[in-house]
Enzyme design. Structure first.
Site, PDB file in Angstrom:
ATOM      1  N   ASP A   1      -3.948   2.359  -5.096  1.00  0.00           N
ATOM      2  CA  ASP A   1      -2.634   2.396  -4.446  1.00  0.00           C
ATOM      3  C   ASP A   1      -2.295   1.139  -3.644  1.00  0.00           C
ATOM      4  O   ASP A   1      -1.362   1.149  -2.863  1.00  0.00           O
ATOM      5  CB  ASP A   1      -2.496   3.656  -3.581  1.00  0.00           C
ATOM      6  CG  ASP A   1      -2.977   3.457  -2.152  1.00  0.00           C
ATOM      7  OD1 ASP A   1      -3.952   2.712  -1.961  1.00  0.00           O
ATOM      8  OD2 ASP A   1      -2.361   4.033  -1.250  1.00  0.00           O
ATOM      9  N   GLU A   2      -3.062   0.066  -3.841  1.00  0.00           N
ATOM     10  CA  GLU A   2      -2.703  -1.155  -3.101  1.00  0.00           C
ATOM     11  C   GLU A   2      -2.889  -2.388  -3.963  1.00  0.00           C
ATOM     12  O   GLU A   2      -3.700  -2.405  -4.891  1.00  0.00           O
ATOM     13  CB  GLU A   2      -3.507  -1.280  -1.810  1.00  0.00           C
ATOM     14  CG  GLU A   2      -4.963  -1.501  -2.055  1.00  0.00           C
ATOM     15  CD  GLU A   2      -5.780  -1.647  -0.778  1.00  0.00           C
ATOM     16  OE1 GLU A   2      -5.400  -2.448   0.085  1.00  0.00           O
ATOM     17  OE2 GLU A   2      -6.806  -0.968  -0.687  1.00  0.00           O
TER      18      GLU A   2
ATOM     19  N   ASP B   1       0.867  -1.180   0.000  1.00  0.00           N
ATOM     20  CA  ASP B   1       0.000   0.000   0.000  1.00  0.00           C
ATOM     21  C   ASP B   1       0.906   1.234   0.000  1.00  0.00           C
ATOM     22  O   ASP B   1       1.826   1.349   0.811  1.00  0.00           O
ATOM     23  CB  ASP B   1      -0.891  -0.024   1.253  1.00  0.00           C
ATOM     24  CG  ASP B   1      -2.011   1.005   1.179  1.00  0.00           C
ATOM     25  OD1 ASP B   1      -3.182   0.605   1.212  1.00  0.00           O
ATOM     26  OD2 ASP B   1      -1.707   2.209   1.079  1.00  0.00           O
TER      27      ASP B   1
HETATM   28  P1  TTP Z   1      -5.291   4.937   1.270  1.00  0.00           P
HETATM   29  O1  TTP Z   1      -4.275   3.898   0.920  1.00  0.00           O
HETATM   30  O2  TTP Z   1      -6.425   4.530   2.163  1.00  0.00           O
HETATM   31  O3  TTP Z   1      -4.597   6.172   1.976  1.00  0.00           O
HETATM   32  P2  TTP Z   1      -3.195   6.849   1.666  1.00  0.00           P
HETATM   33  O4  TTP Z   1      -2.419   6.112   0.647  1.00  0.00           O
HETATM   34  O5  TTP Z   1      -3.447   8.287   1.352  1.00  0.00           O
HETATM   35  O6  TTP Z   1      -2.461   6.802   3.068  1.00  0.00           O
HETATM   36  P3  TTP Z   1      -1.829   5.531   3.811  1.00  0.00           P
HETATM   37  O7  TTP Z   1      -0.380   5.847   3.966  1.00  0.00           O
HETATM   38  O8  TTP Z   1      -2.558   5.445   5.106  1.00  0.00           O
HETATM   39  O9  TTP Z   1      -2.086   4.345   2.923  1.00  0.00           O
HETATM   40  O10 TTP Z   1      -5.923   5.530  -0.041  1.00  0.00           O
HETATM   41  C1  TTP Z   1      -5.198   5.716  -1.237  1.00  0.00           C
HETATM   42  C2  TTP Z   1      -5.638   6.977  -1.929  1.00  0.00           C
HETATM   43  O11 TTP Z   1      -7.011   6.932  -2.210  1.00  0.00           O
HETATM   44  C3  TTP Z   1      -5.417   8.231  -1.109  1.00  0.00           C
HETATM   45  O12 TTP Z   1      -4.104   8.767  -1.273  1.00  0.00           O
HETATM   46  C4  TTP Z   1      -6.483   9.139  -1.618  1.00  0.00           C
HETATM   47  C5  TTP Z   1      -7.597   8.229  -2.054  1.00  0.00           C
HETATM   48  N1  TTP Z   1      -8.653   8.226  -1.035  1.00  0.00           N
HETATM   49  C6  TTP Z   1      -9.720   9.109  -1.184  1.00  0.00           C
HETATM   50  O13 TTP Z   1      -9.781   9.846  -2.174  1.00  0.00           O
HETATM   51  N2  TTP Z   1     -10.690   9.132  -0.220  1.00  0.00           N
HETATM   52  C7  TTP Z   1     -10.660   8.335   0.890  1.00  0.00           C
HETATM   53  O14 TTP Z   1     -11.559   8.395   1.749  1.00  0.00           O
HETATM   54  C8  TTP Z   1      -9.552   7.415   1.023  1.00  0.00           C
HETATM   55  C9  TTP Z   1      -9.473   6.514   2.228  1.00  0.00           C
HETATM   56  C10 TTP Z   1      -8.593   7.394   0.038  1.00  0.00           C
HETATM   57 MG    MG Z   2      -2.194   4.078   0.806  1.00  0.00          MG
END
Ligand code: TTP
Ligand code: MG
Length: 402
Positions: free
Chosen positions: A107-108, A11
């Site tokens: 992103d995962e 991720d």
């Molecule tokens: P995530 O992987 O949940 O969050 P992240 O990558 O920003 O942070 P982390 O280090 O905790 O993984 O989500 C990936 C992307 O998806 C995030 O950068 C933006 C988008 N996203 C939204 O647009 N709205 C949301 O509510 C979430 C959870 C994510």
């Molecule tokens: Mg993320």
């Protein structure tokens, strides 16, 4: 060597924000909030950089509240095309590790790395390789966890953030999950958590220890799954996206055509649409097929293999035009015309050096064209030779309805 199942979950860290920080290094180290600009009073936070998270800002929070918590933060609307491009680069790296890659979101991803152990030298080596290659290709940080199944790998990467690595041994699933709060367990939503808390259950371990009778009486049949998850049991396989075998576009004319000038223009239009779909999927084609059905319903196909895989309109159109003289030999009315792109592979361009400046230029130009099309529709931009068709093309075939 016994073949244990080993599943990797990756991720990206603060994904959208990290991409912006790479694009504009002045934003590095600053609280950055993606979702809307300062004036935005209605939007919510997409994501926040880790610096902004220290102020309590998080995804899905109203921007107004984020501004109150973090008045000195930098606020930006998202630039999705950049996030998608980064995501594709990450994916290309992951596919060098194993063909079993399941993209779970932008992103995962999960990767079944059971078969890659020997080649790379174990979980840790695989994870370090992935983190290093992603840094090289995108400059972005990510977190990786490897475990015996998807469930613990996913929880693991969440625990190891940011820029982390975690390994969960086979047999260690339940012990790893045990101390965690219920909110960390996938599948436990706010309502389930409330019910569990009313039973005095606050950790994953406490849920694992509940008598099965109790779990079933409260949650019915779903109680089984809930308790299995709490004990770190999960058998769901990594489901690699099926790679499409071909992308085709075809159309039947309202009346049969004899004019190959007109037929060819429509053919080029169809080809541009097929190539656009190809690029949308991040793929390239090595083989191009022209399909012609005549008034008597006899159908012919003519195929050409390209020197190398491509997603460029020009290369595909040129190959197809080379096939037209063969198709014209039968002097009969044409009822249907179509193009099929086959022998598809994922676009590896981001990972390999461009072969020539000219295709690099074209590729960039097409990326721009595709972006405009994404917003305003395919027909807003038309390339050279299909322009005489007019601005909005109406073709009957359902495959063109997108
Ligand atoms: P995530 O992987 O949940 O969050 P992240 O990558 O920003 O942070 P982390 O280090 O905790 O993984 O989500 C990936 C992307 O998806 C995030 O950068 C933006 C988008 N996203 C939204 O647009 N709205 C949301 O509510 C979430 C959870 C994510
Ligand atoms: Mg993320």
């Amino acid at each position: 060597m016994s073949l244990q199942r080993r599943i990797l979950h990756i991720d990206m860290d603060a994904f959208f924000a990290s991409v912006e920080q790479v694009l504009n290094p002045e934003l590095k180290g600053r609280p950055l909030i993606i979702g809307g600009d300062r004036q935005d009073t209605r939007g919510v936070v997409s994501t926040a950089s880790y610096e902004a998270r220290q102020y309590g800002v998080h995804s899905a929070m109203p921007l107004v509240e984020a501004k109150r918590l973090c008045p000195d933060g930098v606020f930006m609307r998202g630039r999705f095309e950049h996030y998608r491009a980064a995501s594709e680069k990450v994916r290309a790296v992951l596919e060098t590790v194993s063909p079993l890659v399941e993209a779970a979101s932008i992103d995962e991803a999960y990767i079944d790395v059971s078969g890659s152990q020997r080649l790379f030298g174990g979980d840790c080596a695989i994870a370090q390789y992935i983190k290093r290659r992603i840094r090289e290709e995108t400059q972005l940080p990510c977190t990786v966890a490897v475990g015996p199944n998807k469930l613990v790998a996913k929880v693991g990467s969440d625990e190891a953030k940011p820029d982390g690595y975690l390994e969960i041994e086979a047999g260690g699933e339940a012990a790893f999950l045990r101390p965690l709060s219920l909110r960390k367990l996938p599948g436990v939503g706010p309502r389930t958590r409330e019910m569990l808390e009313s039973l005095g259950v606050f950790t994953v371990g406490a849920l694992a220890d509940l008598p099965l009778q109790t779990v079933l009486s409260v949650f019915g049949q779903t109680g089984y799954a809930l308790q299995r998850a709490a004990r770190g049991i999960s058998t769901s396989p990594v489901e690699a996206e099926s790679v499409p075998k071909s992308i085709s576009r075809e159309t039947t004319f309202e009346r049969d055509l004899l004019d190959w000038g007109a037929i060819e223009r429509i053919l080029i239009y169809l080809t541009e649409r097929a190539a656009y779909a190809l690029r949308e999927k991040g793929m390239e084609a090595k083989c191009v097929t022209l399909k012609v059905r005549h008034s008597d319903f006899k159908t012919y196909t003519f195929a050409r293999t390209l020197a190398e895989p491509t997603s460029l309109d020009r290369a595909i159109v040129d190959a197809l035009r080379g096939l037209v003289p063969n198709a014209r030999e039968r002097r009969a009315g044409v009822r249907l015309i179509g193009v099929a792109l086959t022998t598809l592979t994922h676009n590896q361009h981001q990972l390999r050096l461009f072969d020539g400046k000219s295709s690099e230029k074209w590729e960039r130009a097409l990326a721009g064209v595709d972006r405009v099309r994404e917003r305003h529709g395919f027909d807003v931009v038309r390339l050279g030779r299909s322009i005489p068709l007019g601005r909005r093309v109406q073709l009957a075939t359902p495959s063109l309805s997108r």
